[in-house]
Design an enzyme around this catalytic site. Structure first.
Site, short mmCIF file in Angstrom:
data_model
loop_
_atom_site.label_atom_id
_atom_site.label_comp_id
_atom_site.label_asym_id
_atom_site.label_seq_id
_atom_site.Cartn_x
_atom_site.Cartn_y
_atom_site.Cartn_z
N GLU A 39 0.89 -1.17 0.00
CA GLU A 39 0.00 0.00 0.00
C GLU A 39 0.92 1.21 0.00
O GLU A 39 1.45 1.59 1.03
CB GLU A 39 -0.88 0.01 1.25
CG GLU A 39 -1.81 -1.18 1.36
CD GLU A 39 -2.97 -1.13 0.40
OE1 GLU A 39 -3.18 -0.09 -0.25
OE2 GLU A 39 -3.66 -2.15 0.26
N CYS A 68 -2.48 9.04 2.42
CA CYS A 68 -2.13 8.59 1.07
C CYS A 68 -3.28 8.84 0.10
O CYS A 68 -3.07 8.93 -1.10
CB CYS A 68 -1.77 7.12 1.09
SG CYS A 68 -3.03 6.15 1.91
P1 NAD Z 1 8.17 5.37 4.76
O1 NAD Z 1 8.14 4.49 3.57
O2 NAD Z 1 9.34 6.21 4.99
O3 NAD Z 1 8.01 4.50 6.09
C1 NAD Z 1 6.99 3.55 6.25
C2 NAD Z 1 7.50 2.47 7.17
O4 NAD Z 1 8.61 1.82 6.58
C3 NAD Z 1 7.97 2.95 8.52
O5 NAD Z 1 7.64 1.99 9.49
C4 NAD Z 1 9.48 3.02 8.35
O6 NAD Z 1 10.17 2.89 9.57
C5 NAD Z 1 9.71 1.81 7.48
N1 NAD Z 1 10.92 1.83 6.68
C6 NAD Z 1 11.59 2.89 6.17
N2 NAD Z 1 12.65 2.46 5.44
C7 NAD Z 1 12.65 1.10 5.49
C8 NAD Z 1 13.47 0.08 4.93
N3 NAD Z 1 14.52 0.36 4.17
N4 NAD Z 1 13.15 -1.21 5.19
C9 NAD Z 1 12.08 -1.51 5.94
N5 NAD Z 1 11.27 -0.59 6.51
C10 NAD Z 1 11.54 0.70 6.28
O7 NAD Z 1 6.82 6.18 4.68
P2 NAD Z 1 6.28 7.24 5.73
O8 NAD Z 1 6.93 8.52 5.47
O9 NAD Z 1 6.31 6.69 7.11
O10 NAD Z 1 4.74 7.26 5.33
C11 NAD Z 1 4.26 8.07 4.34
C12 NAD Z 1 4.04 7.28 3.08
O11 NAD Z 1 3.13 6.21 3.30
C13 NAD Z 1 3.40 8.12 2.01
O12 NAD Z 1 4.02 7.91 0.78
C14 NAD Z 1 1.97 7.61 1.97
O13 NAD Z 1 1.31 7.79 0.78
C15 NAD Z 1 2.13 6.19 2.31
N6 NAD Z 1 0.88 5.65 2.83
C16 NAD Z 1 0.20 4.78 2.03
C17 NAD Z 1 -0.99 4.26 2.45
C18 NAD Z 1 -1.74 3.30 1.58
O14 NAD Z 1 -2.55 2.57 2.09
N7 NAD Z 1 -1.50 3.26 0.30
C19 NAD Z 1 -1.50 4.61 3.70
C20 NAD Z 1 -0.78 5.50 4.49
C21 NAD Z 1 0.43 6.01 4.03
#
Ligand code: NAD
Length: 487
Positions: A262, A296
């Site tokens: 997602e 998102c």
């Molecule tokens: P992010 O990708 O930076 O982080 C998301 C999660 O991934 C966090 O738990 C983070 O600690 C972890 N993470 C970061 N780097 C990682 C790696 N290399 N390996 C494993 N885990 C890792 O995103 P964010 O800034 O926390 O959230 C915002 C993003 O999430 C936006 O792009 C938003 O659109 C998306 N989002 C999508 C949905 C959906 O359902 N499509 C819902 C909510 C948010």
């Protein structure tokens, strides 16, 4: 110190901040800890145990040890544990709401909304747990019979974002447990507390030790790689940015893990010439300003037909200018802070670049207010088609408005993005709505509605917004494998 009570004003709920592994709390193996801040003040509200790769393997050992017995547990029993967790979350709604507001910054009203929404996934999947079915048919050759059953995929790693600290977790935990999977949750570093409280809820609901673990960590990449490299793990489900989603899909190849992604969005919001403008403005406020734009599904790009452009934009600008910005825990606040300094600066740069490229700043546009990461609700219009703000996910309270000649131009512009999560459309004409909706390259479309999430609907995207669906009848399938038995 981890393991102590959080007394962040107004959150005094006696939550342990240790890791949750194998049905008990414990510090990280190396004793590491990290701080969680209130984004409205930058004050440290808790110190949390910082899971290492060894802690993660411990959680996986616990999950693998009980995977078979959890899968064999009667669906009704799994259902009742989920139902009980739903009831406890609902009873503790105020604790959850204050915790979410403190660690994430959203207003208390929105946090209460998230608790109700997040809890619904537990209730929904409690109901789905007893409806997992297969099929039985005769081979076309007449030579045999075909039985298809559904079996849990096995231990799951769930990685969740900070913007909906509860709901993004329950949307994964609910279907995983209902399907008979064990699950390890790695919450976002900015907001680990809500999932730790949820672990206590599941403990009180009678979930056996090992079935759910919660691993706050600052070593997300290492923890994820370690778990995904271990053949005992069978699935990774992720909500977060497209960039990280791609890293995880690549890492999933070695063990050929099932994946659900997602990812980011860049939602278009179309206002056609026959739209009810008052309703479109209401919908725009909800689609844009909910969660301070940090969703998102947030409307990023407003494509408004020429004949109604000034009426819509003027009304939206007036509503945005009237929003009160402040700490989420203040009942008078409409829009809380952004999650951290990095995000606030990123949003500021997107606005600055748009203005440099020729967009007109109608309202807002500034970072401000003390230590917190506040960003003034903003409206830009006359945004040029090639502006970066139209290509990138804003993730802040900024509306970018573009005037288009007609419906066709609106649809072409709406689809001119790599993303494909949500889209919104305002028109009074049902046939036109159906026609435009069919042309929109998104996984979800809201017609005359600014909020579309619903536990009973399949939430998810296409293209670079990822794959897989959460919620609805589809949600549980992400955690089930079909097993064919030839008779
Ligand atoms: P992010 O990708 O930076 O982080 C998301 C999660 O991934 C966090 O738990 C983070 O600690 C972890 N993470 C970061 N780097 C990682 C790696 N290399 N390996 C494993 N885990 C890792 O995103 P964010 O800034 O926390 O959230 C915002 C993003 O999430 C936006 O792009 C938003 O659109 C998306 N989002 C999508 C949905 C959906 O359902 N499509 C819902 C909510 C948010």
């Amino acid at each position: 110190m981890s393991g102590t009570v959080i007394t962040a004003d107004p959150t005094t709920i006696g939550l342990s901040t240790d890791l949750w592994i194998d049905g008990r709390r414990r510090p990280a193996m190396d004793g590491g800890e990290f701080s969680v801040h209130d984004p409205a003040t930058e004050v440290v509200i808790a110190t949390v145990a910082d899971a290492t790769a060894e802690d993660a393997l411990d959680a996986l050992t616990a999950a693998a040890a009980v995977q078979d017995s959890w899968a064999a547990t009667a669906p009704r029993e799994r259902s009742e544990i989920l139902r009980s967790a739903f009831e406890i979350v609902s009873e503790r709604s105020e604790d959850f709401a204050r915790l979410i507001s403190s660690e994430m910054g959203k207003t208390l009203a929105e946090a209460r909304g998230e608790v109700a929404y997040g809890a619904e996934y537990l209730r929904w999947f409690a109901e789905e747990a007893v409806r997992i079915d297969g099929r039985f048919t005769r081979s076309p050759s007449g030579a045999g019979q075909i039985m298809v059953t559904k079996v849990p995929v096995g231990p799951v790693l769930a990685i969740t974002p900070w913007n909906f600290p509860l709901a993004m977790g329950t949307r994964k935990i609910g279907p995983a447990l209902a399907a008979g999977c064990t699950i390890i949750v790695k919450p976002a570093e900015d907001t680990p507390l809500t999932m730790l409280l949820l672990a206590e809820v599941f403990d009180a609901a009678g979930l056996p030790p090992g079935v759910l673990s919660v691993l706050p960590t600052t070593s997300s990449a290492l923890v994820a790689e370690t778990l995904m490299g271990d053949p005992r793990l069978r699935k990774v489900t992720f909500t977060g940015s497209t960039a990280v989603g791609k890293v995880l899909v690549r890492s999933s190849a070695d063990q050929l893990l099932r994946t659900s992604m997602e990812l980011g969005g860049n939602a278009p919001f179309l206002v056609l010439d026959d739209a009810d403008i008052a309703e479109a403005v209401d919908g725009a406020m909800a689609a844009k300003m909910r969660n301070g734009g940090q969703a998102c599904t947030a409307a990023n790009r407003f494509y408004v037909t020429e004949s109604v452009a000034s009426e819509f934009t003027d009304a939206l600008a007036a509503r945005i200018a009237a929003l009160r910005v402040g700490p989420g825990t203040d009942p008078l606040t409409d829009v809380g802070p952004l999650i951290n300094r990095r995000q606030a600066e990123r949003v500021a740069r997107l606005v600055e670049d748009a203005v440099t490229d020729g967009a007109r700043l109608r309202v807002g546009g500034a970072i401000g207010m003390g230590e917190g990461h506040f960003f003034a609700p903003t409206l830009l219009d006359q945004v040029p088609a090639d502006a970066r703000i139209l290509r990138e996910e804003i993730f802040g309270p900024v509306a970018a408005v573009v005037t288009v000649a007609d419906e066709d131009e609106a649809v072409v512009a709406a689809n001119a993005t790599d993303y494909g999560l949500a889209g919104y459309l305002y028109t009074r004409d049902v046939d036109r709505a159906a026609h435009v909706c069919a042309r929109m390259a998104t996984g979800m479309v809201g017609i005359n509605r600014g909020i579309i999430s619903d536990v009973a609907a399949p939430f998810g995207g296409v293209r670079q917004s990822g794959f897989g669906r959460e919620g609805g009848a589809e949600g549980i399938e992400e955690y089930l494998d079909a097993k064919y038995i030839a008779i």
